[in-house]
Design an enzyme around this catalytic site. Structure first.
Site, short mmCIF file in Angstrom:
data_model
loop_
_atom_site.label_atom_id
_atom_site.label_comp_id
_atom_site.label_asym_id
_atom_site.label_seq_id
_atom_site.Cartn_x
_atom_site.Cartn_y
_atom_site.Cartn_z
N ASP A 71 -3.28 -13.14 5.24
CA ASP A 71 -4.71 -13.07 4.92
C ASP A 71 -5.49 -14.15 5.64
O ASP A 71 -5.11 -15.33 5.61
CB ASP A 71 -4.92 -13.29 3.41
N GLU A 107 -8.06 -1.80 -3.03
CA GLU A 107 -7.77 -2.50 -4.28
C GLU A 107 -8.68 -2.00 -5.41
O GLU A 107 -9.91 -1.99 -5.27
CB GLU A 107 -7.95 -4.02 -4.07
O1 KIV Z 1 -4.12 -11.76 -1.60
C1 KIV Z 1 -3.50 -10.78 -2.05
O2 KIV Z 1 -2.50 -10.90 -2.76
C2 KIV Z 1 -3.99 -9.45 -1.71
C3 KIV Z 1 -3.35 -8.29 -2.39
C4 KIV Z 1 -3.82 -8.19 -3.78
C5 KIV Z 1 -3.53 -7.04 -1.65
O3 KIV Z 1 -4.88 -9.32 -0.93
#
Ligand code: KIV
Length: 284
Positions: A103, A202
């Site tokens: 991310d 989500e």
């Molecule tokens: O940061 C995370 O764990 C996520 C998931 C919920 C898809 O983006």
């Protein structure tokens, strides 16, 4: 592909899947075409990632949920790019087979597309991860295109996007109203056209998730988005019951590790106090 047989009035469901030595973005695309569901979980450290990879998870997401479950913050906003890179590098050192997606944390890409590219390059170079993920639709399309110019695969994320919690005000199901649902369908198409290799949805109604999955050719991975998507993702701490405070309807808890670990530590403390540990065989 999922095969259902009816034998003596009993329904037997089997999933047929190809053995992959290494999962790539292309493998995920193949899985969608073949109808094989994609399994994805979050991971933030070496030891857990090693277990998940050995279990043959398809995708590990170094999610910014690390902000909550690893760092104890209330939201995903405070985690830094440096912290995400450190988690990602640990995960990468553990895995042989799965695809690792990281991310882009809040504040590392929203400024402009150059910032998004620079943050993505840092993640790829310093952690050796395989792809990045970022939240948002139309507003991040330019950044996605710029990141892709460097050859970095990008996963999109629509629906409940926790980095925008202060805009939404709650973690409730998104896109229940028609206008938001239409915008989500539009955004999904834009992310596909921009070149995303996959999309996370989500906490949205399962009917809408099904529509998105049929609309786009790229794999759609759901969390709280029903079963008519191409794969599922969960936060590993929730699935393993390490985190007891979070029990949304969509979560299936496979273990209750909080209580199991607490019980083991209580037993250890009792054994130390009573000089039961170490015994004769546990010393030199
Ligand atoms: O940061 C995370 O764990 C996520 C998931 C919920 C898809 O983006």
């Amino acid at each position: 592909m999922v095969l259902s047989l009816h034998l003596k009035n009993k329904k037997i469901t089997m999933s047929v899947h190809k053995e992959y030595k290494k999962i790539t973005t292309h493998s995920l695309q193949e899985m969608k075409i073949r109808g094989e569901k994609i399994s994805m979980l979050t991971a933030y450290d070496y030891s857990m990632a090693k277990i998940f990879d050995e279990a043959k998870i398809d995708v590990l997401l170094v999610g910014d949920s690390a902000s909550n479950v690893m760092h104890g913050h209330e939201t995903t906003l405070p985690i830094t790019l440096d912290e995400m890179i450190s988690h990602a590098a640990a995960v990468i050192r553990a895995v042989n087979r799965c695809l690792v997606v990281v991310d882009l944390p809040f504040g590392s890409y929203q400024g402009n597309s150059k910032e998004a590219l620079n943050s993505s390059i840092r993640i790829m170079k310093e952690s050796e991860a395989h792809a990045v993920k970022l939240e948002g639709g139309e507003e991040v399309v330019e950044s996605i295109k710029r990141i892709l110019t460097a050859g970095i695969p990008v996963m999109g994320h629509l629906g409940l996007t926790p980095q925008s919690i202060y805009k939404f005000g709650t973690y409730e199901v998104r896109a229940k109203e028609d206008a938001e649902a239409q915008k989500l369908l539009h955004d999904a198409k834009l992310l596909e056209e921009a070149g995303c290799f996959a999309l996370v949805l989500e906490k949205i109604p399962s009917k809408l998730a099904k529509q998105v999955t049929e609309l786009v050719k790229i794999p759609v991975i759901g969390i709280g988005a029903g079963s008519d998507v191409d794969g599922q993702v969960l936060v590993s701490h929730d699935l393993l019951g390490i985190n007891k405070d979070f029990s949304p309807k969509f979560l299936r808890r496979y273990l209750n590790l909080f209580d199991e670990i607490k019980g083991a530590v209580e037993q250890y403390i009792a054994d130390v106090k009573s000089v039961d540990f170490p015994n004769e065989k546990e010393q030199y």
